[in-house]
Enzyme design. Structure first.
Site, PDB file in Angstrom:
ATOM      1  N   GLU A  39      41.759  33.076  38.780  1.00  0.00           N
ATOM      2  CA  GLU A  39      42.186  34.124  39.499  1.00  0.00           C
ATOM      3  C   GLU A  39      41.855  33.835  41.141  1.00  0.00           C
ATOM      4  O   GLU A  39      40.953  33.494  41.325  1.00  0.00           O
ATOM      5  CB  GLU A  39      41.564  35.516  39.280  1.00  0.00           C
ATOM      6  CG  GLU A  39      42.108  36.876  40.069  1.00  0.00           C
ATOM      7  CD  GLU A  39      41.395  38.150  39.726  1.00  0.00           C
ATOM      8  OE1 GLU A  39      41.873  39.152  39.833  1.00  0.00           O
ATOM      9  OE2 GLU A  39      40.236  37.875  39.078  1.00  0.00           O
ATOM     10  N   LYS A 108      49.429  41.512  38.913  1.00  0.00           N
ATOM     11  CA  LYS A 108      48.266  42.148  38.157  1.00  0.00           C
ATOM     12  C   LYS A 108      48.446  43.787  38.046  1.00  0.00           C
ATOM     13  O   LYS A 108      48.690  44.385  39.165  1.00  0.00           O
ATOM     14  CB  LYS A 108      46.962  42.032  38.953  1.00  0.00           C
ATOM     15  CG  LYS A 108      45.705  42.338  38.261  1.00  0.00           C
ATOM     16  CD  LYS A 108      44.355  41.952  38.927  1.00  0.00           C
ATOM     17  CE  LYS A 108      42.961  42.500  38.271  1.00  0.00           C
ATOM     18  NZ  LYS A 108      42.020  41.993  39.306  1.00  0.00           N
ATOM     19  N   CYS A 142      42.396  38.743  34.849  1.00  0.00           N
ATOM     20  CA  CYS A 142      41.103  39.429  35.204  1.00  0.00           C
ATOM     21  C   CYS A 142      40.781  40.765  34.290  1.00  0.00           C
ATOM     22  O   CYS A 142      40.883  40.925  33.048  1.00  0.00           O
ATOM     23  CB  CYS A 142      40.615  39.482  36.276  1.00  0.00           C
ATOM     24  SG  CYS A 142      38.946  39.449  36.401  1.00  0.00           S
TER      25      CYS A 142
END
Length: 255
Positions: A39, A108, A142
């Site tokens: 990330e 995300k 994540c």
């Protein structure tokens, strides 16, 4: 499909240096079909991106992903802190297919509120599944790992493997280990989990990146606290055979 994790020690706010480090790791595993970076691999996890995020239109990191994928006829996956043309910040997980010369991305969805990511970035609202070498690949980033409903295999969300890129700190390492295996098992899918190592202004990162089987077995893994690589040859035929034999997904709950 040969997949390789690039467990990078990210230099804070220095895309050129991180490109050099990524190239160094790639050179240790030539001939892979897919390379996965962490990330925000070019900057570190910049929750306050004003002076650190790259403009998407001029990003040297994204351009490197495109050029390198074309040159090696492979795919490269990893997220960047970027500023879009309309000035919005995104934690954007790119999948660059050098064989087809295409770029896909996933924004995300679950921003890390505890670390203040939600103060500057805009969340994505859609899933992204890319097709590559016959595989259907779900992109995650994540914190998404903590929310199983978001990635649940379903009628509208069918895939063969998950690619999750992360800056997951040592203080929550146990959760990283458990959640990556859980997501693989519950969805009967390969799981490619790429975390970083080293330090940023906020945390220490041990890495522990891994490629995980649909039954939660570790197929390949990077050592802790070292910039390193790990590779495994994913077998689509074997995956489909096992799904057809042990039909767990047919009994899943509908959300």
């Amino acid at each position: 499909m040969k997949a390789t994790i690039l467990q990078l020690d990210i230099a804070w706010g220095d895309p050129a240096e991180n490109i050099r480090r990524a190239e160094q790791l790639m050179s240790q595993q030539t001939g892979s079909d897919l390379y996965v970076l962490p990330e925000m691999w070019s900057t570190g996890f910049a929750t306050e991106p004003t002076d650190i995020a790259e403009d998407e239109s001029t990003s040297i990191s994204l351009e490197w992903m495109k050029t390198t994928a074309r040159h090696h006829q492979c795919a490269i996956s990893g997220s960047l802190a970027i500023r879009t043309a309309n000035g919005i910040y995104k934690n954007r997980h790119y999948f660059v297919d050098g064989r087809k010369d295409t770029v896909s991305y996933y924004d995300k969805h679950h921003l890390f509120r505890y670390g203040g990511e939600d103060r500057f970035y805009e969340p994505g609202e859609e899933h992204t599944i890319v097709e590559y070498m016959g595989f259907r690949l779900l992109l995650l980033t994540c914190y998404d790992l903590r929310f199983p409903v978001w990635s649940r295999y379903a009628g509208h969300l069918q895939y063969d493997a998950i690619i999750a890129v992360a800056n997951w700190p040592e203080s929550r390492q146990n959760a990283w280990h458990i959640l990556t295996r859980s997501r693989a098992i519950e969805n009967q899918a390969y799981f490619i989990a790429c975390n970083r190592v080293g330090n940023d202004p906020y945390s220490h990162y041990r890495g522990m990146s891994a490629i995980i089987s649909p039954i939660g077995k570790t197929l390949a893994a990077c050592p802790a606290n070292e910039p390193s690589t790990a590779s495994f040859l994913l077998d689509l035929k074997s995956l489909r055979t096992k799904r057809a034999k042990f039909k767990v997904l047919e009994d899943r709950d509908q959300f």
